[in-house]
Motif scaffolding. Structure first.
Motif, short mmCIF file in Angstrom:
data_model
loop_
_atom_site.label_atom_id
_atom_site.label_comp_id
_atom_site.label_asym_id
_atom_site.label_seq_id
_atom_site.Cartn_x
_atom_site.Cartn_y
_atom_site.Cartn_z
N THR A 271 0.84 -1.21 0.00
CA THR A 271 0.00 0.00 0.00
C THR A 271 0.86 1.25 0.00
O THR A 271 0.63 2.18 -0.78
N ALA A 272 1.87 1.28 0.87
CA ALA A 272 2.74 2.46 0.95
C ALA A 272 3.60 2.60 -0.30
O ALA A 272 3.85 3.72 -0.77
N PHE A 273 4.06 1.48 -0.87
CA PHE A 273 4.86 1.55 -2.10
C PHE A 273 4.01 2.08 -3.26
O PHE A 273 4.47 2.88 -4.07
N THR A 274 2.76 1.65 -3.32
CA THR A 274 1.84 2.16 -4.34
C THR A 274 1.66 3.66 -4.18
O THR A 274 1.72 4.42 -5.15
N ALA A 275 1.48 4.10 -2.93
CA ALA A 275 1.34 5.53 -2.67
C ALA A 275 2.58 6.30 -3.08
O ALA A 275 2.51 7.40 -3.65
N SER A 276 3.76 5.71 -2.80
CA SER A 276 5.02 6.36 -3.15
C SER A 276 5.15 6.55 -4.66
O SER A 276 5.57 7.61 -5.13
N LEU B 270 -1.00 1.00 -13.28
CA LEU B 270 -0.33 1.17 -11.99
C LEU B 270 0.18 -0.17 -11.47
O LEU B 270 1.27 -0.26 -10.91
N ALA B 271 -0.59 -1.22 -11.68
CA ALA B 271 -0.17 -2.56 -11.23
C ALA B 271 1.12 -2.98 -11.91
O ALA B 271 2.00 -3.57 -11.29
N VAL B 272 1.27 -2.66 -13.19
CA VAL B 272 2.50 -2.97 -13.92
C VAL B 272 3.67 -2.20 -13.32
O VAL B 272 4.76 -2.73 -13.12
N ALA B 273 3.44 -0.92 -13.02
CA ALA B 273 4.51 -0.10 -12.44
C ALA B 273 4.91 -0.60 -11.06
O ALA B 273 6.10 -0.63 -10.72
#
Length: 199
Positions: A117-122, A145-148
């Motif tokens: 969750t935090a990495f996605t936010a970053s 976003l999932a790919v990134a």
């Protein structure tokens, strides 16, 4: 360019700088599986190809247009000549190149320290467009976003729902809005600090 056009691909000669004048470009790399790992979406005002022009190395990423996009370019020989005549150009380019390098190191650090969750936010914060009326809106869908992030769409969808539940983002059709970038950044920093204290 129309949407989805390849401007250059990995392995091409790094013989010019590319300047995004309008629209946006998606920067990514192909993984051994054939899937593209998206690294960034860069909007108007961004310049890419600095490393290739300065070092002579070939391109290491694919660059594809996002929406209708207009670019300019400066050939390597012209750019090097310009830097000789106008040293202040080199002074302006260096911070840009160092900022990109710093971002890469930051992503590596976040992979080590942050949960999904935090990495996605970053990644959301790092890829928000600058100098735009919609500076708090990232025009990525959840699949992109999932790919990134390097995780499944389902897992990233859950992470986004958690962030939305915290009031840190708002999910839109084909876009993710960050109403208060500072609040999201502070939340990420707090998560980093908590994880460091556990190590």
């Amino acid at each position: 360019y129309q949407d989805g056009r390849m401007i250059h691909s990995s392995g091409d000669d790094g013989d010019r700088l590319i300047i995004v004048r309008s629209g946006a470009i998606r920067v990514g790399q192909l993984e051994p599986s054939g899937r593209e790992a998206m690294l960034a979406v860069l909007g108007a005002g961004h310049v890419i190809g600095i490393i290739g022009v300065l070092t002579g190395r070939k391109r290491t990423q694919n660059v594809v247009t996002v929406g209708e996009t207009t670019t300019g370019f400066v050939r390597k020989a012209d750019f090097l000549s310009l830097m000789e005549r106008r040293p202040e150009v080199a002074g302006a380019i260096l911070p840009m190149a160092l900022n990109r390098l710093n971002m890469a190191f930051s992503i590596v650090d976040d992979i080590r320290l942050l949960n999904l969750t935090a990495f996605t936010a970053s990644l959301l914060v790092k890829n928000l467009p600058e100098n735009s009326e919609l500076s708090g809106v990232l025009h990525w869908n959840q699949s992109e976003l999932a790919v990134a992030v390097g995780a499944s769409r389902v897992s990233v969808g859950k992470a986004l729902k958690r962030l939305e539940g915290e009031g840190l983002i708002a999910l839109k059709y084909g876009a993710i809005e960050v109403p208060d970038t500072q609040s999201l950044s502070d939340w990420i920093d707090a998560t980093r600090a908590e994880n460091r204290s556990r190590r």
